[in-house]
Design a protein around this motif. Structure first.
Motif, PDB file in Angstrom:
ATOM      1  N   LYS A   1      -2.754   9.846   6.699  1.00 28.12           N
ATOM      2  CA  LYS A   1      -3.837   9.159   5.971  1.00 28.12           C
ATOM      3  C   LYS A   1      -3.488   7.689   5.762  1.00 28.12           C
ATOM      4  O   LYS A   1      -4.313   6.806   5.953  1.00 28.12           O
ATOM      5  N   THR A   2      -2.227   7.439   5.336  1.00 26.27           N
ATOM      6  CA  THR A   2      -1.845   6.039   5.088  1.00 26.27           C
ATOM      7  C   THR A   2      -1.823   5.265   6.404  1.00 26.27           C
ATOM      8  O   THR A   2      -2.218   4.095   6.449  1.00 26.27           O
ATOM      9  N   ILE A   3      -1.398   5.939   7.482  1.00 19.39           N
ATOM     10  CA  ILE A   3      -1.397   5.245   8.789  1.00 19.39           C
ATOM     11  C   ILE A   3      -2.825   4.825   9.150  1.00 19.39           C
ATOM     12  O   ILE A   3      -3.051   3.708   9.616  1.00 19.39           O
ATOM     13  N   SER A   4      -3.788   5.682   8.893  1.00 15.85           N
ATOM     14  CA  SER A   4      -5.184   5.302   9.191  1.00 15.85           C
ATOM     15  C   SER A   4      -5.570   4.061   8.407  1.00 15.85           C
ATOM     16  O   SER A   4      -6.204   3.133   8.925  1.00 15.85           O
ATOM     17  N   ASN A   5      -5.185   4.002   7.135  1.00 17.70           N
ATOM     18  CA  ASN A   5      -5.508   2.805   6.321  1.00 17.70           C
ATOM     19  C   ASN A   5      -4.825   1.571   6.874  1.00 17.70           C
ATOM     20  O   ASN A   5      -5.406   0.481   6.887  1.00 17.70           O
ATOM     21  N   LEU A   6      -3.590   1.763   7.359  1.00 22.63           N
ATOM     22  CA  LEU A   6      -2.873   0.610   7.916  1.00 22.63           C
ATOM     23  C   LEU A   6      -3.542   0.139   9.214  1.00 22.63           C
ATOM     24  O   LEU A   6      -3.613  -1.057   9.498  1.00 22.63           O
ATOM     25  N   GLN A   7      -4.037   1.113   9.993  1.00 15.12           N
ATOM     26  CA  GLN A   7      -4.761   0.723  11.226  1.00 15.12           C
ATOM     27  C   GLN A   7      -5.951  -0.158  10.857  1.00 15.12           C
ATOM     28  O   GLN A   7      -6.255  -1.131  11.533  1.00 15.12           O
ATOM     29  N   GLU A   8      -6.600   0.204   9.756  1.00 16.04           N
ATOM     30  CA  GLU A   8      -7.795  -0.560   9.352  1.00 16.04           C
ATOM     31  C   GLU A   8      -7.448  -2.008   9.020  1.00 16.04           C
ATOM     32  O   GLU A   8      -8.207  -2.918   9.325  1.00 16.04           O
ATOM     33  N   VAL A   9      -6.263  -2.216   8.381  1.00 22.71           N
ATOM     34  CA  VAL A   9      -5.928  -3.615   8.056  1.00 22.71           C
ATOM     35  C   VAL A   9      -5.429  -4.346   9.295  1.00 22.71           C
ATOM     36  O   VAL A   9      -5.668  -5.546   9.466  1.00 22.71           O
TER      37      VAL A   9
ATOM     38  N   LEU B   1       0.818  -1.211   0.000  1.00 23.74           N
ATOM     39  CA  LEU B   1       0.000   0.000   0.000  1.00 23.74           C
ATOM     40  C   LEU B   1       0.851   1.259   0.000  1.00 23.74           C
ATOM     41  O   LEU B   1       1.883   1.310   0.675  1.00 23.74           O
ATOM     42  N   GLY B   2       0.409   2.258  -0.749  1.00 23.53           N
ATOM     43  CA  GLY B   2       1.092   3.555  -0.708  1.00 23.53           C
ATOM     44  C   GLY B   2       0.173   4.610  -1.277  1.00 23.53           C
ATOM     45  O   GLY B   2      -0.761   4.288  -2.020  1.00 23.53           O
ATOM     46  N   ARG B   3       0.424   5.852  -0.901  1.00 24.93           N
ATOM     47  CA  ARG B   3      -0.331   6.984  -1.469  1.00 24.93           C
ATOM     48  C   ARG B   3       0.625   7.881  -2.221  1.00 24.93           C
ATOM     49  O   ARG B   3       1.805   7.953  -1.880  1.00 24.93           O
ATOM     50  N   GLY B   4       0.114   8.623  -3.193  1.00 26.36           N
ATOM     51  CA  GLY B   4       0.955   9.596  -3.910  1.00 26.36           C
ATOM     52  C   GLY B   4       2.172   8.913  -4.505  1.00 26.36           C
ATOM     53  O   GLY B   4       2.076   7.879  -5.168  1.00 26.36           O
ATOM     54  N   ILE B   5       3.337   9.467  -4.222  1.00 22.08           N
ATOM     55  CA  ILE B   5       4.585   8.976  -4.802  1.00 22.08           C
ATOM     56  C   ILE B   5       4.901   7.545  -4.340  1.00 22.08           C
ATOM     57  O   ILE B   5       5.678   6.827  -4.979  1.00 22.08           O
ATOM     58  N   ASP B   6       4.292   7.115  -3.227  1.00 28.99           N
ATOM     59  CA  ASP B   6       4.566   5.771  -2.705  1.00 28.99           C
ATOM     60  C   ASP B   6       3.756   4.681  -3.416  1.00 28.99           C
ATOM     61  O   ASP B   6       4.084   3.495  -3.300  1.00 28.99           O
ATOM     62  N   TYR B   7       2.726   5.087  -4.132  1.00 29.81           N
ATOM     63  CA  TYR B   7       1.904   4.079  -4.819  1.00 29.81           C
ATOM     64  C   TYR B   7       2.668   3.388  -5.956  1.00 29.81           C
ATOM     65  O   TYR B   7       2.697   2.152  -6.029  1.00 29.81           O
ATOM     66  N   PRO B   8       3.355   4.146  -6.855  1.00 25.23           N
ATOM     67  CA  PRO B   8       4.138   3.434  -7.878  1.00 25.23           C
ATOM     68  C   PRO B   8       5.216   2.540  -7.286  1.00 25.23           C
ATOM     69  O   PRO B   8       5.543   1.499  -7.867  1.00 25.23           O
ATOM     70  N   VAL B   9       5.746   2.917  -6.123  1.00 23.53           N
ATOM     71  CA  VAL B   9       6.761   2.060  -5.485  1.00 23.53           C
ATOM     72  C   VAL B   9       6.095   0.770  -5.000  1.00 23.53           C
ATOM     73  O   VAL B   9       6.656  -0.324  -5.115  1.00 23.53           O
ATOM     74  N   ALA B  10       4.875   0.899  -4.479  1.00 21.88           N
ATOM     75  CA  ALA B  10       4.123  -0.297  -4.067  1.00 21.88           C
ATOM     76  C   ALA B  10       3.916  -1.212  -5.278  1.00 21.88           C
ATOM     77  O   ALA B  10       4.056  -2.442  -5.190  1.00 21.88           O
ATOM     78  N   MET B  11       3.623  -0.617  -6.435  1.00 20.60           N
ATOM     79  CA  MET B  11       3.411  -1.421  -7.656  1.00 20.60           C
ATOM     80  C   MET B  11       4.697  -2.140  -8.058  1.00 20.60           C
ATOM     81  O   MET B  11       4.693  -3.315  -8.426  1.00 20.60           O
ATOM     82  N   GLU B  12       5.799  -1.421  -7.981  1.00 19.60           N
ATOM     83  CA  GLU B  12       7.078  -2.020  -8.349  1.00 19.60           C
ATOM     84  C   GLU B  12       7.455  -3.135  -7.368  1.00 19.60           C
ATOM     85  O   GLU B  12       7.919  -4.214  -7.773  1.00 19.60           O
ATOM     86  N   ALA B  13       7.227  -2.895  -6.078  1.00 17.74           N
ATOM     87  CA  ALA B  13       7.560  -3.915  -5.065  1.00 17.74           C
ATOM     88  C   ALA B  13       6.718  -5.168  -5.287  1.00 17.74           C
ATOM     89  O   ALA B  13       7.207  -6.298  -5.165  1.00 17.74           O
ATOM     90  N   SER B  14       5.460  -4.969  -5.629  1.00 17.81           N
ATOM     91  CA  SER B  14       4.560  -6.101  -5.844  1.00 17.81           C
ATOM     92  C   SER B  14       4.987  -6.907  -7.071  1.00 17.81           C
ATOM     93  O   SER B  14       5.013  -8.144  -7.052  1.00 17.81           O
ATOM     94  N   LEU B  15       5.366  -6.196  -8.152  1.00 18.62           N
ATOM     95  CA  LEU B  15       5.838  -6.886  -9.367  1.00 18.62           C
ATOM     96  C   LEU B  15       7.100  -7.689  -9.056  1.00 18.62           C
ATOM     97  O   LEU B  15       7.238  -8.856  -9.447  1.00 18.62           O
ATOM     98  N   LYS B  16       8.031  -7.051  -8.322  1.00 16.62           N
ATOM     99  CA  LYS B  16       9.305  -7.714  -8.006  1.00 16.62           C
ATOM    100  C   LYS B  16       9.035  -8.992  -7.235  1.00 16.62           C
ATOM    101  O   LYS B  16       9.597 -10.034  -7.521  1.00 16.62           O
ATOM    102  N   LEU B  17       8.163  -8.893  -6.230  1.00 18.68           N
ATOM    103  CA  LEU B  17       7.902 -10.070  -5.393  1.00 18.68           C
ATOM    104  C   LEU B  17       7.268 -11.191  -6.207  1.00 18.68           C
ATOM    105  O   LEU B  17       7.706 -12.339  -6.150  1.00 18.68           O
ATOM    106  N   LYS B  18       6.252 -10.855  -7.003  1.00 18.76           N
ATOM    107  CA  LYS B  18       5.561 -11.933  -7.714  1.00 18.76           C
ATOM    108  C   LYS B  18       6.470 -12.555  -8.766  1.00 18.76           C
ATOM    109  O   LYS B  18       6.478 -13.761  -8.947  1.00 18.76           O
TER     110      LYS B  18
END
Ligand code: AGP
Length: 613
Positions: free
Chosen positions: A535-543, A477-494
């Motif tokens: 904002k992202t911390i709130s989303n993380l609290q939810e998970v 998960l990421g917001r703003g500039i961190d979202y493309p990094v989340a996408m890259e991390a997910s691609l790398k892992l899979k």
């Protein structure tokens, strides 16, 4: 995908060809084969599986010829089998051919040849090529020295699709004929020895002097000379290029795998990328571009087009371009872009990113952009690759050869380079306060040291990898500039661990994906922008409330809360933070794949450069 290596000289060809095939393994393949010329006889050995099986095969030591061709095959037409692997011979065993690419009209050609008495032993598209060469050779009534060359040329004229081919013939024991269209092939030059390869790293330990072939070029190689021809067999001349890459850069240098070596090379590769365009207290410098203030002022849009990780690099720099230039930027997947009739005109600047410079979809998107009158800039890592020859301008990333299928150092170099390009355009345009640009530049110059700092402590990531390597699903998960990094991390892992993973913009969670969160699931949060952190911390609290295990990558001073692990990375401007935040995530996927005992450099089904659509 498939790999080609060839040798003609005064040494035994087999060890050189096997060495080349081993260097090409990273391209992805499922069988390998070799043909050498022994006086007036072509010896041919093929094996399924790894090059090692070919190396161990009985009879290989007896191949004493000083001319040979070899190939790693990534199956397209026909399953991985000895019959389908290359080299392929014609029915009379006169010509042997290795081929990269796809012959789209092979069925038609096969019917034509069958009607002319030829038989086929494989299911491949390639097998039509040696038989077509034989067909034209036998029809040629002139018995001069050009007969072999003419037969290859006539066969190539009939091929539709893409090809890089190398041909040897038992009737011509002192030469090799090669050609290409839409598939890479280079000729390596050394006194009394010539090499051919689909990829420079395969021959880098023998020569750094390279001739680049253009589409439809034909080359006739002897051990002491090379003749180049255009598609009408008119002689042409070519410049010899010296490749700067170091032969040791294609070795593992004591690391277990290329991927981890390349991750650890990043402080150096980022420094190289920066130093070509940015020096302390100076304006950014792009001598390879001729882009004026008037042109930049006229722009209504910038498109960034690429595939996979290179596309993620585009997403990671969208914000900096838009913020510094106030020009809208669209980032698109090349395979979608080429078919969606995008709105492009001469006021659109197109940036194409490709590590290999050979990705078929990116090349097709580039051709489309050019046909609509847009200016095109290629960002590539491979000197002389197809994209660099098609685009109006090329900027090289200078990351050195990237061997592991999973791209790491090429990504960080792409992002760094594009960040500097955005600043350069802003300097030309005068669109941002120079004080802000100076701060950004000084932050960029500090990145190599900061990446080094991240790499100096990998233990915590390793421990976390041990805890999660058996999982089936992991979310980023990421917001703003961190979202493309989340996408890259997910691609790398899979791609290297085969664990299913997804990346979401953290704010999207509640719109669906949160339904997948259950007790024990792993969620990785990336937080590098202070404005978005709460904002992202709130989303993380939810998970976490729903039982998720959480790993946080951050440069913010956040409380540990109930996060399972917080990895702190050095602070930098959030616009350029992807260069730092991606590094622990590259390490995470590497260590997870290693825990699973997988071959990280050659993940299943994948190829380093995707030269077919
Ligand atoms: C990266 O880890 C992948 N193997 C892949 O997504 C790659 O980035 C993509 O195929 C594009 O390749 P290119 O940069 O050579 O065009």
């Amino acid at each position: 995908m498939c790999g080609i290596i060839g040798y003609i000289g005064n040494k035994k060809a087999t060890p050189i060809l096997i060495d080349g095939l081993l260097k090409l393994e990273y391209r992805g393949y499922d069988s390998a084969g070799i043909s050498t010329l022994e006086d007036t006889y072509i010896s041919n050995i093929k094996k399924t599986g790894r090059v090692k099986n070919l190396y161990d095969s009985e009879g290989l030591d007896n191949l004493n010829g000083t001319i040979g061709i070899a190939h790693t095959r990534w199956a397209t037409h026909g399953k991985p089998s000895c019959e389908n692997s290359h080299p392929h011979l014609d029915n009379s065993n006169t010509f042997a051919v290795v081929h990269n690419g796809i012959i789209e009209n092979y069925a038609e050609l096969r019917t034509f040849l069958t009607n002319n008495g030829y038989n086929f032993l494989s299911e491949t598209d390639t097998e039509v090529i040696p038989n077509l060469i034989h067909y034209y050779f036998s029809k040629d009534t002139k018995n001069d020295d050009g007969k072999f060359l003419r037969a290859v040329k006539s066969a190539c004229n009939d091929l539709k699709g893409s090809y890089a081919i190398s041909v040897i013939s038992k009737l011509y024991p002192n030469r090799m004929v090669v050609s290409r269209k839409d598939s890479p092939l280079v000729v390596g030059y050394r006194d009394n020895e010539k090499y051919i390869a689909s990829d420079i790293p395969a021959i880098l330990s023998y020569t750094k002097n390279i001739y680049l072939l253009n589409d439809y070029d034909i080359a006739e190689l002897y051990n002491d000379s090379v003749n180049f021809y255009d598609k009408n067999l008119n002689k042409i001349s070519k410049d010899l290029k010296n490749i700067e890459w170091d032969a040791s850069s294609v070795e593992k240098d004591g690391f277990d795998d290329y991927m981890i070596k390349e991750i650890f090379e990043q402080p150096k590769t980022i420094r190289e990328t920066i130093s070509s365009h940015l020096q302390e207290n100076e304006l950014c410098n792009f001598p390879e571009l001729n882009i004026s203030k008037d042109y930049l002022t006229s722009l209504n849009k910038i498109f960034i087009v690429a595939c996979g990780t290179a596309m993620h690099a585009g997403l990671a720099v969208k914000n900096i371009f838009e913020k510094l230039l106030s020009i809208p930027v669209e980032v698109d997947i090349a395979s979608e872009f080429r078919y969606r009739n995008p709105l492009i005109d001469n006021k659109t600047l197109m940036l194409f990113i490709s590590q290999s410079g050979e990705t078929a979809d990116t090349l097709a998107a580039l051709a489309l952009a050019k046909s609509k009158g847009a200016k095109t800039i290629a960002i590539s890592n491979v000197v002389g690759s197809s994209i660099t020859r098609e685009a109006d301008y090329t900027i090289y990333t200078h990351a050195g050869p990237e061997i592991a299928v999973a791209s790491t150092k090429a990504y960080t170099s792409q992002v760094v380079l594009l960040d500097i390009l955005a600043i350069h355009f802003a300097e030309v345009l005068g669109s941002s306060a120079s004080k802000d640009l100076e701060v950004l530049k000084s932050n960029l110059l500090k990145l190599p040291e900061k990446v080094k700092e991240i790499l100096s402590n990998t233990d915590t990531i390793k421990d976390f990898a041990k805890k999660i390597y058996n999982e089936h699903d992991i979310f980023f998960l990421g917001r703003g500039i961190d979202y493309p990094v989340a996408m890259e991390a997910s691609l790398k892992l899979k791609e290297i661990s085969y664990i299913h993973s997804d990346a979401y913009a953290a704010g999207e969670l509640k719109h669906g994906p949160i339904a997948l969160i259950e007790n024990g699931i792993t969620v990785v949060g990336i937080l590098t922008d202070s404005a978005l952190t709460p904002k992202t911390i709130s989303n993380l609290q939810e998970v976490m409330t729903r039982g998720a295990k959480t790993l946080i990558i951050t440069n913010q001073s956040i409380k540990k809360n109930n996060f399972n692990l917080v990895i702190n990375i050095p602070e930098t401007d959030s616009l350029i933070s992807p260069i730092l935040s991606v590094v622990p995530l590259q390490l995470l996927s590497y260590y997870v794949a290693k825990e699973k005992g997988l071959d990280v450099d050659k993940p299943r089904n994948l190829a380093k450069s995707v030269t077919v659509e």
